[in-house]
Write a protein that holds these residues in place. Structure first.
Motif, PDB file in Angstrom:
ATOM      1  N   GLY A 140      59.018  66.983 127.319  1.00  0.00           N
ATOM      2  CA  GLY A 140      59.350  67.773 126.088  1.00  0.00           C
ATOM      3  C   GLY A 140      60.198  66.858 125.274  1.00  0.00           C
ATOM      4  O   GLY A 140      60.373  66.768 124.246  1.00  0.00           O
ATOM      5  N   LYS A 141      61.314  66.117 125.793  1.00  0.00           N
ATOM      6  CA  LYS A 141      62.414  65.220 125.148  1.00  0.00           C
ATOM      7  C   LYS A 141      61.564  64.183 124.605  1.00  0.00           C
ATOM      8  O   LYS A 141      61.821  63.960 123.401  1.00  0.00           O
ATOM      9  CB  LYS A 141      63.340  64.465 126.242  1.00  0.00           C
ATOM     10  CG  LYS A 141      64.204  63.664 125.695  1.00  0.00           C
ATOM     11  CD  LYS A 141      65.416  63.197 126.752  1.00  0.00           C
ATOM     12  CE  LYS A 141      66.099  62.027 126.029  1.00  0.00           C
ATOM     13  NZ  LYS A 141      67.167  61.550 127.037  1.00  0.00           N
ATOM     14  N   GLU A 142      60.392  63.661 125.179  1.00  0.00           N
ATOM     15  CA  GLU A 142      59.658  62.418 124.646  1.00  0.00           C
ATOM     16  C   GLU A 142      58.918  62.912 123.475  1.00  0.00           C
ATOM     17  O   GLU A 142      58.883  62.143 122.497  1.00  0.00           O
ATOM     18  CB  GLU A 142      59.023  61.786 125.595  1.00  0.00           C
ATOM     19  CG  GLU A 142      59.660  60.878 126.954  1.00  0.00           C
ATOM     20  CD  GLU A 142      60.545  60.023 126.453  1.00  0.00           C
ATOM     21  OE1 GLU A 142      60.464  59.460 125.235  1.00  0.00           O
ATOM     22  OE2 GLU A 142      61.660  59.651 126.869  1.00  0.00           O
ATOM     23  N   PHE A 143      58.280  64.117 123.569  1.00  0.00           N
ATOM     24  CA  PHE A 143      57.499  64.706 122.399  1.00  0.00           C
ATOM     25  C   PHE A 143      58.382  64.730 121.254  1.00  0.00           C
ATOM     26  O   PHE A 143      57.928  64.420 120.099  1.00  0.00           O
ATOM     27  CB  PHE A 143      56.958  66.042 122.907  1.00  0.00           C
ATOM     28  CG  PHE A 143      55.563  66.466 122.136  1.00  0.00           C
ATOM     29  CD1 PHE A 143      54.849  65.701 121.495  1.00  0.00           C
ATOM     30  CD2 PHE A 143      55.764  67.704 121.615  1.00  0.00           C
ATOM     31  CE1 PHE A 143      53.791  66.396 120.633  1.00  0.00           C
ATOM     32  CE2 PHE A 143      55.098  68.488 120.798  1.00  0.00           C
ATOM     33  CZ  PHE A 143      53.785  67.559 120.398  1.00  0.00           C
ATOM     34  N   LEU A 144      59.315  65.277 121.344  1.00  0.00           N
ATOM     35  CA  LEU A 144      60.345  65.590 120.208  1.00  0.00           C
ATOM     36  C   LEU A 144      60.956  64.342 119.835  1.00  0.00           C
ATOM     37  O   LEU A 144      60.942  63.990 118.410  1.00  0.00           O
ATOM     38  CB  LEU A 144      61.728  66.369 120.601  1.00  0.00           C
ATOM     39  CG  LEU A 144      61.203  68.005 121.150  1.00  0.00           C
ATOM     40  CD1 LEU A 144      62.689  68.538 121.326  1.00  0.00           C
ATOM     41  CD2 LEU A 144      60.596  68.519 119.889  1.00  0.00           C
ATOM     42  N   THR A 190      64.819  55.718 133.688  1.00  0.00           N
ATOM     43  CA  THR A 190      65.573  55.438 134.702  1.00  0.00           C
ATOM     44  C   THR A 190      67.103  55.993 134.475  1.00  0.00           C
ATOM     45  O   THR A 190      67.623  56.883 135.143  1.00  0.00           O
ATOM     46  CB  THR A 190      65.536  53.860 135.070  1.00  0.00           C
ATOM     47  OG1 THR A 190      65.851  53.135 133.856  1.00  0.00           O
ATOM     48  CG2 THR A 190      64.293  53.767 135.873  1.00  0.00           C
ATOM     49  N   GLU A 191      67.737  55.074 133.851  1.00  0.00           N
ATOM     50  CA  GLU A 191      69.066  55.364 133.440  1.00  0.00           C
ATOM     51  C   GLU A 191      69.310  55.386 131.950  1.00  0.00           C
ATOM     52  O   GLU A 191      68.762  54.388 131.192  1.00  0.00           O
ATOM     53  CB  GLU A 191      70.237  54.446 134.050  1.00  0.00           C
ATOM     54  CG  GLU A 191      70.076  54.462 135.710  1.00  0.00           C
ATOM     55  CD  GLU A 191      70.630  55.701 136.076  1.00  0.00           C
ATOM     56  OE1 GLU A 191      71.544  56.117 135.404  1.00  0.00           O
ATOM     57  OE2 GLU A 191      70.257  55.930 137.328  1.00  0.00           O
ATOM     58  N   PRO A 192      70.050  56.252 131.351  1.00  0.00           N
ATOM     59  CA  PRO A 192      70.491  57.511 132.064  1.00  0.00           C
ATOM     60  C   PRO A 192      69.294  58.430 132.332  1.00  0.00           C
ATOM     61  O   PRO A 192      68.337  58.448 131.588  1.00  0.00           O
ATOM     62  CB  PRO A 192      71.417  58.155 130.865  1.00  0.00           C
ATOM     63  CG  PRO A 192      70.925  57.597 129.775  1.00  0.00           C
ATOM     64  CD  PRO A 192      70.255  56.446 130.026  1.00  0.00           C
ATOM     65  N   PRO A 193      69.430  59.339 133.329  1.00  0.00           N
ATOM     66  CA  PRO A 193      68.608  60.379 133.839  1.00  0.00           C
ATOM     67  C   PRO A 193      68.474  61.275 132.579  1.00  0.00           C
ATOM     68  O   PRO A 193      69.376  61.489 131.805  1.00  0.00           O
ATOM     69  CB  PRO A 193      69.379  61.185 134.833  1.00  0.00           C
ATOM     70  CG  PRO A 193      70.459  60.353 135.297  1.00  0.00           C
ATOM     71  CD  PRO A 193      70.901  59.374 134.295  1.00  0.00           C
ATOM     72  N   HIS A 194      67.230  61.891 132.078  1.00  0.00           N
ATOM     73  CA  HIS A 194      67.236  62.764 131.269  1.00  0.00           C
ATOM     74  C   HIS A 194      67.477  63.992 131.464  1.00  0.00           C
ATOM     75  O   HIS A 194      67.724  64.718 130.323  1.00  0.00           O
ATOM     76  CB  HIS A 194      65.553  62.811 130.968  1.00  0.00           C
ATOM     77  CG  HIS A 194      64.814  63.375 132.085  1.00  0.00           C
ATOM     78  ND1 HIS A 194      64.867  64.483 132.605  1.00  0.00           N
ATOM     79  CD2 HIS A 194      63.561  62.797 132.757  1.00  0.00           C
ATOM     80  CE1 HIS A 194      63.807  64.605 133.681  1.00  0.00           C
ATOM     81  NE2 HIS A 194      63.183  63.709 133.626  1.00  0.00           N
ATOM     82  N   GLY A 195      67.854  64.413 132.680  1.00  0.00           N
ATOM     83  CA  GLY A 195      68.567  65.823 132.795  1.00  0.00           C
ATOM     84  C   GLY A 195      67.788  66.857 132.537  1.00  0.00           C
ATOM     85  O   GLY A 195      68.484  68.037 132.431  1.00  0.00           O
ATOM     86  N   ILE A 209      51.381  55.943 123.194  1.00  0.00           N
ATOM     87  CA  ILE A 209      51.163  56.425 124.765  1.00  0.00           C
ATOM     88  C   ILE A 209      52.579  56.349 125.343  1.00  0.00           C
ATOM     89  O   ILE A 209      53.206  55.484 125.430  1.00  0.00           O
ATOM     90  CB  ILE A 209      50.173  55.671 125.557  1.00  0.00           C
ATOM     91  CG1 ILE A 209      49.037  55.757 124.699  1.00  0.00           C
ATOM     92  CG2 ILE A 209      50.018  56.112 126.868  1.00  0.00           C
ATOM     93  CD1 ILE A 209      47.729  54.524 125.395  1.00  0.00           C
ATOM     94  N   ILE A 210      52.967  57.520 125.940  1.00  0.00           N
ATOM     95  CA  ILE A 210      54.254  57.580 126.429  1.00  0.00           C
ATOM     96  C   ILE A 210      53.991  57.916 127.871  1.00  0.00           C
ATOM     97  O   ILE A 210      53.618  59.047 128.111  1.00  0.00           O
ATOM     98  CB  ILE A 210      55.321  58.763 125.767  1.00  0.00           C
ATOM     99  CG1 ILE A 210      55.278  58.405 124.392  1.00  0.00           C
ATOM    100  CG2 ILE A 210      56.483  58.921 126.326  1.00  0.00           C
ATOM    101  CD1 ILE A 210      56.126  59.576 123.458  1.00  0.00           C
TER     102      ILE A 210
END
Length: 243
Positions: free
Chosen positions: A157-161, A141-146, A121-122
C-alpha cells in the motif's frame, strides 16, 4: 502534471503468472524446498526463508542457468500478454508490486517480451554473488514501514502510493489486482472511483470474507478466477475510461 490516465497495479505470483515463483525455483531440489518450508513454519520471515534456502540451493549445485531456465517455463497465460498490449494501446501505466524478487520478475517478463510494458517493478532486490549464488534481500529494512497489514519486507500500500507521488501523473483511475493476503493493503488505498480485482479461491478471497476487512475497501470490488476474466475486466475499465 500529466492527467487523464489509468494506473494498473498488479501482484506477480499467481496473478500475472500461474505459479509461485519462489516455490518454482526452490522445488528444483526437493530437499531445499522442504528446508524452506521448515524455516517458514518455524517462524522465519518469508523473504528471509527464501534467501536462506536459495543459498542452500546453490550449495546443492543449482546455478544461474538452471534458475533462468525454470523461470522461462513458469506457467503463463497468454491473456496476460494480451492484457498488457491492450493497456499499452490505451495509454495505461503498469506497475508491479510483489514479494518475489527483481531477478525472477525481470526475467519472466523479458522471456515473454513484456518488460518494456511495465513502468516500475517494486519488489525484493536480487543480485548474483561471486560464486554464482542468488542473493535476495528484503525490500524494506530500516526504518520499518510500520504497516500491520503487510509483511515486514514490503508494504504494498505504501509503495503503491509512493509510486503515484513520484511519477508525476494525476491518474483518473487506479486499479489493483492480486490474489494474496498481502494484496489487501493496496486495495484499501483505493478510492470510490477505483477498482480492486481479487482472485477467487486464494488467501485474499479468504481475507475479504471478513466483513470488517471488506468494509475497508471503498473501491468497486470485482472478482476473477482465470486470467482471461482478469483481462476482460481490465478491457471494460479502459474502454469505459476512453469514452
Amino acid at each position: 502534471m500529466i492527467r487523464g490516465k489509468t494506473l494498473l497495479g498488479f501482484d506477480f505470483d499467481l496473478t500475472l503468472v500461474e505459479q509461485d515463483s519462489d516455490h518454482r525455483i526452490l522445488a528444483l531440489v526437493p530437499e531445499t524446498h522442504q528446508k524452506f518450508q521448515s524455516l517458514y513454519d518455524a517462524g522465519m520471515q518469508f523473504t528471509d526463508s527464501v534467501a536462506t534456502s536459495l543459498l542452500d540451493l546453490h550449495a546443492r549445485g543449482i546455478g544461474p542457468s538452471q534458475i533462468l531456465e525454470a523461470l522461462k517455463t513458469i506457467p503463463f497465460d497468454d491473456a496476460v500478454r494480451q492484457m498488457f498490449e491492450f493497456a499499452k494501446s490505451n495509454n495505461a501505466d503498469i506497475v508491479i508490486l510483489s514479494d518475489a524478487n527483481t531477478f525472477y520478475i525481470d526475467e519472466v517478463l523479458k522471456a515473454k517480451g513484456l518488460r518494456d510494458y511495465v513502468s516500475e517493478i517494486i519488489t525484493n532486490p536480487a543480485s548474483w554473488g561471486e560464486q554464482g549464488q542468488l542473493i535476495v534481500k528484503r525490500h524494506t529494512t530500516e526504518p520499518p514501514h510500520g504497516c500491520s497489514r503487510c509483511s515486514p519486507n514490503l508494504c504494498k500500500g505504501k509503495e503503491f502510493l509512493g509510486f503515484i507521488q513520484r511519477c508525476g501523473v494525476q491518474y483518473d483511475r487506479l486499479v489493483f489486482t492480486g490474489d494474496g493476503r498481502n494484496d489487501f493493503c493496496p486495495m484499501t488505498k483505493l478510492g470510490p472511483r477505483d477498482v480492486a480485482l481479487a482472485r477467487t479461491g486464494r488467501t485474499l478471497a479468504k481475507c475479504l470474507e471478513n466483513e470488517q476487512n471488506r468494509a475497508q475497501i471503498s473501491a468497486e470490488l470485482r472478482w476473477w478466477t482465470e486470467p482471461s476474466e482478469m483481462f476482460q475486466i481490465i478491457q471494460e475499465i479502459l474502454n469505459t475510461d476512453a469514452n
